[in-house]
Design a protein around this motif. Structure first.
Motif, PDB file in Angstrom:
ATOM      1  N   THR A  83     -23.386 -19.098 -30.325  1.00 40.76           N
ATOM      2  CA  THR A  83     -23.923 -18.062 -29.449  1.00 40.76           C
ATOM      3  C   THR A  83     -23.278 -16.713 -29.733  1.00 40.76           C
ATOM      4  N   ALA A  88     -32.232 -17.907 -19.986  1.00 36.02           N
ATOM      5  CA  ALA A  88     -30.820 -17.822 -20.394  1.00 36.02           C
ATOM      6  C   ALA A  88     -30.080 -19.106 -20.042  1.00 36.02           C
ATOM      7  N   LEU A 115     -26.970 -19.081 -23.927  1.00 34.13           N
ATOM      8  CA  LEU A 115     -25.627 -18.752 -23.466  1.00 34.13           C
ATOM      9  C   LEU A 115     -24.679 -19.925 -23.698  1.00 34.13           C
ATOM     10  N   VAL A 120     -22.218 -21.554 -16.756  1.00 37.99           N
ATOM     11  CA  VAL A 120     -23.240 -20.543 -17.048  1.00 37.99           C
ATOM     12  C   VAL A 120     -24.132 -20.273 -15.846  1.00 37.99           C
ATOM     13  N   CYS A 170     -32.434 -15.972 -24.272  1.00 34.92           N
ATOM     14  CA  CYS A 170     -31.054 -15.508 -24.436  1.00 34.92           C
ATOM     15  C   CYS A 170     -30.119 -16.697 -24.234  1.00 34.92           C
ATOM     16  N   VAL A 177     -18.938 -14.617 -22.908  1.00 40.68           N
ATOM     17  CA  VAL A 177     -20.204 -14.689 -23.658  1.00 40.68           C
ATOM     18  C   VAL A 177     -21.236 -13.764 -23.043  1.00 40.68           C
ATOM     19  N   ALA A 178     -21.299 -13.715 -21.721  1.00 41.45           N
ATOM     20  CA  ALA A 178     -22.260 -12.838 -21.052  1.00 41.45           C
ATOM     21  C   ALA A 178     -22.028 -11.378 -21.421  1.00 41.45           C
ATOM     22  N   ASP A 204     -20.419 -21.347 -22.245  1.00 34.70           N
ATOM     23  CA  ASP A 204     -19.335 -21.099 -21.288  1.00 34.70           C
ATOM     24  C   ASP A 204     -17.956 -21.386 -21.864  1.00 34.70           C
ATOM     25  N   ASP A 229     -27.654 -22.673 -20.735  1.00 34.30           N
ATOM     26  CA  ASP A 229     -26.547 -23.261 -21.478  1.00 34.30           C
ATOM     27  C   ASP A 229     -27.121 -24.450 -22.252  1.00 34.30           C
ATOM     28  N   THR A 262     -32.236 -20.076 -15.810  1.00 33.32           N
ATOM     29  CA  THR A 262     -31.109 -20.679 -16.510  1.00 33.32           C
ATOM     30  C   THR A 262     -31.129 -22.178 -16.270  1.00 33.32           C
ATOM     31  N   LEU A 270     -25.550  -9.441 -21.044  1.00 29.72           N
ATOM     32  CA  LEU A 270     -26.429 -10.178 -20.144  1.00 29.72           C
ATOM     33  C   LEU A 270     -26.859  -9.361 -18.930  1.00 29.72           C
ATOM     34  N   ALA A 325     -17.828 -18.195 -19.722  1.00 26.14           N
ATOM     35  CA  ALA A 325     -19.194 -17.754 -19.455  1.00 26.14           C
ATOM     36  C   ALA A 325     -19.256 -16.232 -19.332  1.00 26.14           C
TER      37      ALA A 325
END
Length: 400
Positions: free
Chosen positions: A51, A6, A41, A328, A39, A296-297, A43, A8, A314, A302, A293
């Protein structure tokens, strides 16, 4: 072992999706028996719209806006029902400015205002603006000017001083009377739920603010960064004074109703310094500042994804002090901790100590480039070097 990747984006070198693919290729090389899921991601900075669209669907409208240097820049508005998502990096992104031309005293945030106006024109009643990765440092002055042009009708341009469109360097010359249009602009946006999804929780001013903390990476010299700090401070006082009681109270510690909140209540808001201070401008217009972040999560679910895996990996281009202020990496670690899932960071560079990372919930961190001379090689082949480093990390973490 079940592994969730996951990341950025890695600066302007790799999008979050490309970084996730590179991590996956590396992990499968180092631990081919593991189950790997990606996945990507974001921010609030680069990759925010892409995303969200991958998870939320929706329609994408292509628009052309003003770039940081005044050149046309292609951008997009993501429409999901009555909500529109826009990415300020489409208009203000550092990647839009060649390194030799980077000068945050001159770059403008006008394109971000044009994006918001396009979203409203498309019928959105809620506009979420992703903030991050900008080449600007004008406290959102350009955004204010562009929105005034779009929303205040004929003659608005005559009421907006040219200095608002010319970058952060000249903002110190403005006074409250030069910004007399701000109450009308705030009123014009009263029916719109304006949300700023910020990539960092830093204030507008101070040692970790827009100018001192971020202007140098956008091309500012130390002297220019100091000049920008003074200019943005002066502009902020003028803007808050121009709004007067129209802005209401910034928080419970502000003066009683009928009196304006002091400027520091606005400049000190977490996220006011995002995207060169564009978060401050959106807050002046009634916008809410929230962590990008986290937004989006939530959109990609997430927390549930992490709980279904044994380790989460990440990363980003550079893990430094900013990473622990809303980025992120910090968000992933915070969501993995309650599920007792280890968080492993694989970034281009790691410039934060083990103690600080551990306090943020990061179990281990690995750099693609351990020495300065390795940075050039990593930039020449970002996906390949990231995959190679991840393969070595996988051999460390995966059971034999």
């Amino acid at each position: 072992m079940r592994v969730l990747l996951a990341p950025d984006c890695f600066g302007t070198s790799l999008t979050a999706a490309h970084a996730a693919d590179a991590l996956a290729a590396g992990w499968r090389t180092g631990a081919p028996h593991d189950e790997v899921t990606t996945c990507p991601l974001a921010d609030g900075g680069p990759g925010f719209v892409a995303t969200l669209r991958a998870s939320l669907g929706g329609g994408l409208d292509a628009v052309t806006v003003t770039g940081p240097l005044g050149d046309p820049a292609p951008a997009a508005v993501l429409r999901v029902g009555a909500t529109a998502y826009v990415e300020s990096a489409h208009a203000l992104g550092l990647g839009l400015v060649p390194p030799a031309r980077r000068d945050p005293t001159r770059t403008t945030s006008a394109g971000a205002g044009e994006l918001v106006a396009a979203a409203i024109d498309a019928g959105a009643r809620r506009v979420v603006v992703g903030l991050g990765g900008s080449a600007t440092n004008d406290a959102g002055a350009g955004l204010l000017a562009a929105l005034a042009d779009a929303l205040l009708g004929p003659g608005a341009a005559d009421r907006v001083p040219p200095a608002l469109r010319a970058g952060g360097g000249g903002l110190g010359q403005l006074r409250a009377q030069d910004l007399a249009f701000l109450p009308a602009l705030r009123d014009a946006l009263r029916g719109v739920d304006l949300v700023a999804a910020v990539d960092v929780d830093v204030p507008l001013l101070g040692l970790q603010g827009a100018s001192a903390g971020f202007a140098p990476q956008k091309g500012a010299t130390p002297e220019q960064a100091q000049d920008l700090e003074r200019a943005l401070g002066s502009f902020a006082h003028a803007a808050v004074a121009a709004l007067g009681t129209a802005a209401g109270r910034a928080d419970l510690l502000a003066p009683a109703p009928g009196r304006p909140a002091p400027a520091h209540r606005w400049t000190g808001l977490p996220g006011a310094g995002a995207a060169g201070g564009t978060g401050f401008a959106l807050a002046l217009l009634g916008g809410r500042l929230i962590p990008g972040a986290a937004l989006v999560a939530d959109a990609v679910d997430l927390s549930a994804r992490i709980a279904a895996h044994d380790v989460v990996v990440t990363g980003e281009g550079r893990t430094d002090w900013q990473s622990l202020h809303g980025k992120v990496v910090a968000e992933v670690a915070a969501r993995a901790l309650p599920a007792a899932v280890p968080t492993v960071v694989v970034s281009g560079e790691v410039l934060v100590g083990r103690r600080e990372l551990s306090e943020a919930g990061v179990t281990a961190a690995y750099a693609v480039s351990d020495r300065p001379e390795q940075v050039a090689a990593a930039l020449a082949d970002p996906a390949g070097t990231l995959a190679a480093r991840t393969a070595r990390v996988a051999r460390t973490w995966s059971p034999a």
